[in-house]
Design a protein around this motif. Structure first.
Motif, short mmCIF file in Angstrom:
data_model
loop_
_atom_site.label_atom_id
_atom_site.label_comp_id
_atom_site.label_asym_id
_atom_site.label_seq_id
_atom_site.Cartn_x
_atom_site.Cartn_y
_atom_site.Cartn_z
N ALA A 1 37.10 69.29 -13.26
CA ALA A 1 38.29 68.62 -11.89
C ALA A 1 39.58 70.13 -12.35
CB ALA A 1 39.01 67.89 -11.41
N VAL A 2 39.81 69.53 -13.71
CA VAL A 2 41.39 69.72 -14.10
C VAL A 2 41.21 71.06 -15.10
CG1 VAL A 2 43.23 69.83 -16.33
CG2 VAL A 2 42.15 67.44 -14.93
N ASP B 1 43.70 64.56 -19.33
CA ASP B 1 43.93 65.60 -18.62
C ASP B 1 44.97 67.09 -19.01
OD1 ASP B 1 42.69 65.11 -16.28
OD2 ASP B 1 44.64 63.75 -15.19
N ALA C 1 32.19 59.92 -14.69
CA ALA C 1 33.44 60.09 -14.44
C ALA C 1 34.53 61.32 -15.19
CB ALA C 1 34.09 58.63 -14.42
N LEU C 2 34.18 61.15 -16.63
CA LEU C 2 34.70 61.74 -17.76
C LEU C 2 34.43 63.41 -17.22
CD1 LEU C 2 36.58 61.93 -20.04
CD2 LEU C 2 34.70 62.20 -21.63
N MET D 1 38.31 60.98 -11.55
CA MET D 1 38.54 59.20 -12.62
C MET D 1 40.11 59.24 -12.17
SD MET D 1 37.26 59.54 -16.91
CE MET D 1 38.83 60.71 -17.18
N SER D 2 39.35 57.50 -11.86
CA SER D 2 40.54 56.82 -11.76
C SER D 2 40.76 56.10 -12.94
CB SER D 2 40.53 55.80 -10.50
OG SER D 2 39.60 55.35 -10.31
N TRP E 1 37.78 54.05 -13.77
CA TRP E 1 36.47 54.11 -14.10
C TRP E 1 36.61 53.19 -15.52
CZ3 TRP E 1 35.97 56.00 -18.79
CH2 TRP E 1 37.00 55.97 -19.44
N LEU F 1 44.76 58.36 -19.93
CA LEU F 1 44.18 59.78 -18.93
C LEU F 1 44.66 60.89 -18.94
CD1 LEU F 1 41.81 60.06 -17.04
CD2 LEU F 1 43.50 59.01 -15.29
N GLU G 1 33.27 64.93 -14.81
CA GLU G 1 34.31 65.21 -12.34
C GLU G 1 35.18 65.21 -13.29
OE1 GLU G 1 33.06 61.93 -10.14
OE2 GLU G 1 31.00 62.12 -10.82
N ARG G 2 36.04 64.64 -14.51
CA ARG G 2 37.36 65.03 -14.56
C ARG G 2 37.63 66.20 -14.86
NH1 ARG G 2 41.22 61.64 -12.79
NH2 ARG G 2 43.81 62.06 -14.04
#
Length: 108
Positions: A104-105, A25, A97-98, A1-2, A5, A21, A100-101
């Motif tokens: 990933a985290v 995280d 996006a949320l 998520m950049s 987004w 963000l 995926e973030r």
């Protein structure tokens, strides 16, 4: 998520978006236990109960700037926090996006 987004419907000033963000995280890194994508419009996160105050704070602030989100935070007796996040179909990409973030985290 950049940083890009966030849709136009988000009223959080652009300069503050990286800070928000980073807050997400931190929560994901420190407290996230599980990520379930229940539908294209519904994401469920389970988090450690110790994160409740921080989670309530960030959810309240996110609700204020991104009115398209619906957050439902519950804590069944003896269980982790459950955060259900829903969006209208037009904002499913933001939920993508949320999700995926978070995944990933959590995987770090």
């Amino acid at each position: 998520m950049s940083d890009s987004w966030a849709p136009d419907a988000c009223t959080l000033p652009t300069a503050e978006r990286p800070l928000r963000l980073a807050e997400f995280d931190r929560l994901f890194h420190d407290a996230l236990r599980d990520v379930d994508r229940l539908s294209t419009r519904h994401l469920r996160l389970r988090l450690d109960g110790s994160a409740e105050a921080a989670l309530r704070d960030v959810v309240a602030r996110e609700s204020a700037c991104c009115s398209f989100f619906t957050f439902d935070l519950t804590r069944p007796a003896g269980h982790a926090l459950t955060l259900d996040i829903r969006v209208p179909a037009a904002h499913a990409g933001v939920l993508d996006a949320l999700a995926e973030r978070a995944a990933a985290v959590r995987g770090r």
